[in-house]
Motif scaffolding. Sequence first.
Motif, PDB file in Angstrom:
ATOM      1  N   MET A 109       0.836  -1.219   0.000  1.00 15.34           N
ATOM      2  CA  MET A 109       0.000   0.000   0.000  1.00 15.34           C
ATOM      3  C   MET A 109       0.861   1.256   0.000  1.00 15.34           C
ATOM      4  O   MET A 109       0.440   2.301  -0.471  1.00 15.34           O
ATOM      5  N   ALA A 110       2.073   1.131   0.561  1.00 14.98           N
ATOM      6  CA  ALA A 110       2.995   2.271   0.571  1.00 14.98           C
ATOM      7  C   ALA A 110       3.748   2.385  -0.756  1.00 14.98           C
ATOM      8  O   ALA A 110       4.553   3.296  -0.931  1.00 14.98           O
ATOM      9  N   GLY A 111       3.513   1.438  -1.669  1.00 17.13           N
ATOM     10  CA  GLY A 111       4.181   1.478  -2.971  1.00 17.13           C
ATOM     11  C   GLY A 111       5.529   0.780  -2.974  1.00 17.13           C
ATOM     12  O   GLY A 111       6.262   0.829  -3.961  1.00 17.13           O
ATOM     13  N   GLY A 112       5.881   0.124  -1.867  1.00 14.07           N
ATOM     14  CA  GLY A 112       7.182  -0.546  -1.761  1.00 14.07           C
ATOM     15  C   GLY A 112       7.105  -2.030  -2.096  1.00 14.07           C
ATOM     16  O   GLY A 112       6.050  -2.554  -2.457  1.00 14.07           O
ATOM     17  N   GLU A 113       8.247  -2.672  -1.929  1.00 18.66           N
ATOM     18  CA  GLU A 113       8.355  -4.097  -2.261  1.00 18.66           C
ATOM     19  C   GLU A 113       8.625  -4.902  -0.983  1.00 18.66           C
ATOM     20  O   GLU A 113       9.636  -4.667  -0.313  1.00 18.66           O
ATOM     21  N   PRO A 114       7.725  -5.843  -0.650  1.00 21.65           N
ATOM     22  CA  PRO A 114       8.030  -6.705   0.496  1.00 21.65           C
ATOM     23  C   PRO A 114       9.013  -7.802   0.096  1.00 21.65           C
ATOM     24  O   PRO A 114       8.872  -8.387  -0.969  1.00 21.65           O
ATOM     25  N   ARG A 115       9.992  -8.032   0.941  1.00 23.52           N
ATOM     26  CA  ARG A 115      10.917  -9.148   0.727  1.00 23.52           C
ATOM     27  C   ARG A 115      10.857 -10.034   1.956  1.00 23.52           C
ATOM     28  O   ARG A 115      10.551  -9.553   3.043  1.00 23.52           O
ATOM     29  N   PHE A 116      11.173 -11.291   1.772  1.00 18.66           N
ATOM     30  CA  PHE A 116      10.968 -12.235   2.863  1.00 18.66           C
ATOM     31  C   PHE A 116      12.263 -12.951   3.215  1.00 18.66           C
ATOM     32  O   PHE A 116      13.023 -13.337   2.331  1.00 18.66           O
ATOM     33  N   ALA A 117      12.500 -13.107   4.494  1.00 17.42           N
ATOM     34  CA  ALA A 117      13.650 -13.879   4.974  1.00 17.42           C
ATOM     35  C   ALA A 117      13.085 -14.951   5.890  1.00 17.42           C
ATOM     36  O   ALA A 117      12.647 -14.653   7.011  1.00 17.42           O
ATOM     37  N   SER A 118      13.058 -16.177   5.402  1.00 11.01           N
ATOM     38  CA  SER A 118      12.392 -17.258   6.137  1.00 11.01           C
ATOM     39  C   SER A 118      13.177 -17.664   7.380  1.00 11.01           C
ATOM     40  O   SER A 118      14.410 -17.740   7.359  1.00 11.01           O
ATOM     41  N   LEU A 119      12.447 -17.932   8.445  1.00 11.57           N
ATOM     42  CA  LEU A 119      13.044 -18.580   9.613  1.00 11.57           C
ATOM     43  C   LEU A 119      13.501 -19.965   9.185  1.00 11.57           C
ATOM     44  O   LEU A 119      12.948 -20.537   8.241  1.00 11.57           O
ATOM     45  N   ALA A 120      14.478 -20.509   9.877  1.00  9.88           N
ATOM     46  CA  ALA A 120      14.914 -21.889   9.587  1.00  9.88           C
ATOM     47  C   ALA A 120      14.449 -22.778  10.733  1.00  9.88           C
ATOM     48  O   ALA A 120      14.139 -22.295  11.833  1.00  9.88           O
ATOM     49  N   LEU A 121      14.375 -24.066  10.485  1.00  7.10           N
ATOM     50  CA  LEU A 121      14.044 -25.024  11.546  1.00  7.10           C
ATOM     51  C   LEU A 121      15.338 -25.724  11.949  1.00  7.10           C
ATOM     52  O   LEU A 121      16.025 -26.293  11.096  1.00  7.10           O
ATOM     53  N   ALA A 122      15.671 -25.656  13.224  1.00  8.10           N
ATOM     54  CA  ALA A 122      16.896 -26.330  13.694  1.00  8.10           C
ATOM     55  C   ALA A 122      16.635 -26.875  15.089  1.00  8.10           C
ATOM     56  O   ALA A 122      16.167 -26.143  15.967  1.00  8.10           O
ATOM     57  N   GLY A 123      16.918 -28.176  15.260  1.00  7.10           N
ATOM     58  CA  GLY A 123      16.740 -28.792  16.579  1.00  7.10           C
ATOM     59  C   GLY A 123      15.317 -28.679  17.088  1.00  7.10           C
ATOM     60  O   GLY A 123      15.095 -28.492  18.286  1.00  7.10           O
ATOM     61  N   GLY A 124      14.346 -28.757  16.184  1.00  3.77           N
ATOM     62  CA  GLY A 124      12.948 -28.757  16.610  1.00  3.77           C
ATOM     63  C   GLY A 124      12.396 -27.378  16.918  1.00  3.77           C
ATOM     64  O   GLY A 124      11.288 -27.246  17.444  1.00  3.77           O
ATOM     65  N   ARG A 125      13.159 -26.346  16.635  1.00  2.06           N
ATOM     66  CA  ARG A 125      12.621 -24.996  16.866  1.00  2.06           C
ATOM     67  C   ARG A 125      12.960 -24.076  15.699  1.00  2.06           C
ATOM     68  O   ARG A 125      13.887 -24.324  14.938  1.00  2.06           O
ATOM     69  N   PHE A 126      12.166 -23.002  15.588  1.00  6.07           N
ATOM     70  CA  PHE A 126      12.477 -22.001  14.574  1.00  6.07           C
ATOM     71  C   PHE A 126      13.669 -21.165  15.047  1.00  6.07           C
ATOM     72  O   PHE A 126      13.790 -20.870  16.244  1.00  6.07           O
ATOM     73  N   VAL A 127      14.527 -20.797  14.123  1.00  7.82           N
ATOM     74  CA  VAL A 127      15.659 -19.908  14.436  1.00  7.82           C
ATOM     75  C   VAL A 127      15.778 -18.865  13.330  1.00  7.82           C
ATOM     76  O   VAL A 127      15.385 -19.097  12.185  1.00  7.82           O
ATOM     77  N   LEU A 128      16.344 -17.726  13.704  1.00  8.41           N
ATOM     78  CA  LEU A 128      16.571 -16.667  12.714  1.00  8.41           C
ATOM     79  C   LEU A 128      17.738 -17.077  11.820  1.00  8.41           C
ATOM     80  O   LEU A 128      18.787 -17.472  12.325  1.00  8.41           O
ATOM     81  N   ASP A 129      17.526 -16.990  10.513  1.00  5.64           N
ATOM     82  CA  ASP A 129      18.599 -17.325   9.573  1.00  5.64           C
ATOM     83  C   ASP A 129      19.195 -16.004   9.067  1.00  5.64           C
ATOM     84  O   ASP A 129      18.663 -15.374   8.159  1.00  5.64           O
ATOM     85  N   MET A 130      20.289 -15.596   9.701  1.00  4.70           N
ATOM     86  CA  MET A 130      20.858 -14.272   9.389  1.00  4.70           C
ATOM     87  C   MET A 130      21.352 -14.178   7.955  1.00  4.70           C
ATOM     88  O   MET A 130      21.346 -13.101   7.370  1.00  4.70           O
ATOM     89  N   ASP A 131      21.776 -15.314   7.387  1.00  6.35           N
ATOM     90  CA  ASP A 131      22.231 -15.268   5.978  1.00  6.35           C
ATOM     91  C   ASP A 131      21.068 -14.881   5.074  1.00  6.35           C
ATOM     92  O   ASP A 131      21.227 -14.086   4.145  1.00  6.35           O
ATOM     93  N   ARG A 132      19.900 -15.433   5.349  1.00  4.72           N
ATOM     94  CA  ARG A 132      18.725 -15.101   4.518  1.00  4.72           C
ATOM     95  C   ARG A 132      18.342 -13.632   4.688  1.00  4.72           C
ATOM     96  O   ARG A 132      17.942 -12.978   3.728  1.00  4.72           O
ATOM     97  N   VAL A 133      18.451 -13.127   5.918  1.00 10.29           N
ATOM     98  CA  VAL A 133      18.123 -11.711   6.139  1.00 10.29           C
ATOM     99  C   VAL A 133      19.128 -10.854   5.367  1.00 10.29           C
ATOM    100  O   VAL A 133      18.742  -9.937   4.628  1.00 10.29           O
ATOM    101  N   ARG A 134      20.407 -11.171   5.518  1.00 12.16           N
ATOM    102  CA  ARG A 134      21.473 -10.416   4.823  1.00 12.16           C
ATOM    103  C   ARG A 134      21.261 -10.453   3.303  1.00 12.16           C
ATOM    104  O   ARG A 134      21.362  -9.447   2.621  1.00 12.16           O
ATOM    105  N   ASP A 135      20.954 -11.635   2.780  1.00  9.53           N
ATOM    106  CA  ASP A 135      20.797 -11.790   1.324  1.00  9.53           C
ATOM    107  C   ASP A 135      19.630 -10.960   0.784  1.00  9.53           C
ATOM    108  O   ASP A 135      19.622 -10.593  -0.389  1.00  9.53           O
ATOM    109  N   ALA A 136      18.636 -10.717   1.619  1.00 10.84           N
ATOM    110  CA  ALA A 136      17.445  -9.990   1.137  1.00 10.84           C
ATOM    111  C   ALA A 136      17.665  -8.474   1.108  1.00 10.84           C
ATOM    112  O   ALA A 136      16.891  -7.743   0.504  1.00 10.84           O
ATOM    113  N   ILE A 137      18.718  -8.020   1.770  1.00  2.99           N
ATOM    114  CA  ILE A 137      18.961  -6.564   1.872  1.00  2.99           C
ATOM    115  C   ILE A 137      19.718  -6.062   0.643  1.00  2.99           C
ATOM    116  O   ILE A 137      20.655  -6.709   0.184  1.00  2.99           O
TER     117      ILE A 137
END
Length: 386
Positions: free
Chosen positions: A129-157
């Motif tokens: 609605m603001a005219g921008g582009e949403p990008r997504f950085a998926s959480l990863a699953l590790a050891g039965g829990r979700f974790v932040l995947d910093m590489d995916r966040v970095r790659d999306a920037i």
Amino acid sequence: MRFTRELASVAESPMVQIATIAESMPDSLKLCYGESDLPTPAFICRAMDDAARAGHTFYTHTAGCGELRAAIADQIHQLHQVRYEVPEIMATVGGSMAIYAAIRALVGRGDNAVIVSPAYAIYSNSILMAGGEPRFASLALAGGRFVLDMDRVRDAIDANTRMLIVNSPSNPTGWVMTEAEQRALAELAERHDLVILSDEVYERLVYGAQLAPSLAGVVENRDRLIVVNSFSKTYNMTGWRLGWAQSSERTIKTLYRAVEFMTSNPAAMVQQAGIVALRDGEGYVAGLRAHYDARRQQVAAALASIPGITLPEMQGTFFAFPKCRFATDSTAFTAALVQATGVALAPGLAFGGDGEGYIRVCFASTEATLTTALARFRKFVIETGA
Ligand SMILES: Cc1ncc(COP(=O)(O)O)c(C=O)c1O
């Protein structure tokens, strides 16, 4: 007639299809929505009634009355040991308005914002609605829990990224960000000159703790952070439409200058009820957390008995978000399930492409409803060989 590209790009959620079927069935069990089936506690309803009778029926300051903003500031200090002042806080018409205003303030045409996902669809749609582009950085699953995947966040920037958006405790995943994850995100924002929009509306609904850590405890430069919070989930006040934003004074001023011409202030008597909720609500919140924790354990046990399900650790919120082998098309599966059994669950796709293959179960319901719904869900999976 031609609608603007910005609003025309807001697509209907796959949830609507499921909800529409459920609403047309008299005995359906609706575990697809993001709210509790409990009413707002009586002491808050009374406070609203008293306030209306006492004359709190006029406009207030666009950012909310000073008394509420001060009460929010005190609450933040008490919970997170950080001191925000009144000019750094604004009350909003639900957390939703705070999210929309924050995104409108920082993301424009040609810009993008990175959303840690799967996520509530308000972020991507507000960016559109603001005219921008949403990008997504998926959480990863590790050891039965979700974790932040910093590489995916970095790659999306890239050079056009303005904002990082994170929701912890997370709807729909139940993930709660660790302090190490918070620090990594804060460093990245600093390095790339980004603002973090931290949606903390489920901060009180965590298990094995009283409270989820706030990014406000980690990010020192307040220009870098907008925290959004709400009365909706903590006090079962979804219909009342009261939330807040906290950030630097100049950011808050920019937001409320704009909100003046959108919604203006939240309802005056609702603000007064909010003050009472903050002042007298601690016992209620503790009881609510214990209630949800029991339901959480019930749902975890029931889901474990359904073949084809992997359930990541449920750390916060009132959602279970199992990965389901039989729901590779989560919309088709949840549509078939509700038609056959009356049990309405939210398809993972409603939370973006990273949610596909998952299903969201809202467990803010009674023990009996959950028992019936999960038994029907299990029977359906087994009988259809899904
Ligand atoms: C993650 C998240 N953020 C924000 C909101 C908006 O809450 P409200 O506008 O009722 O305060 C919701 C509601 O479902 C939510 O799940």
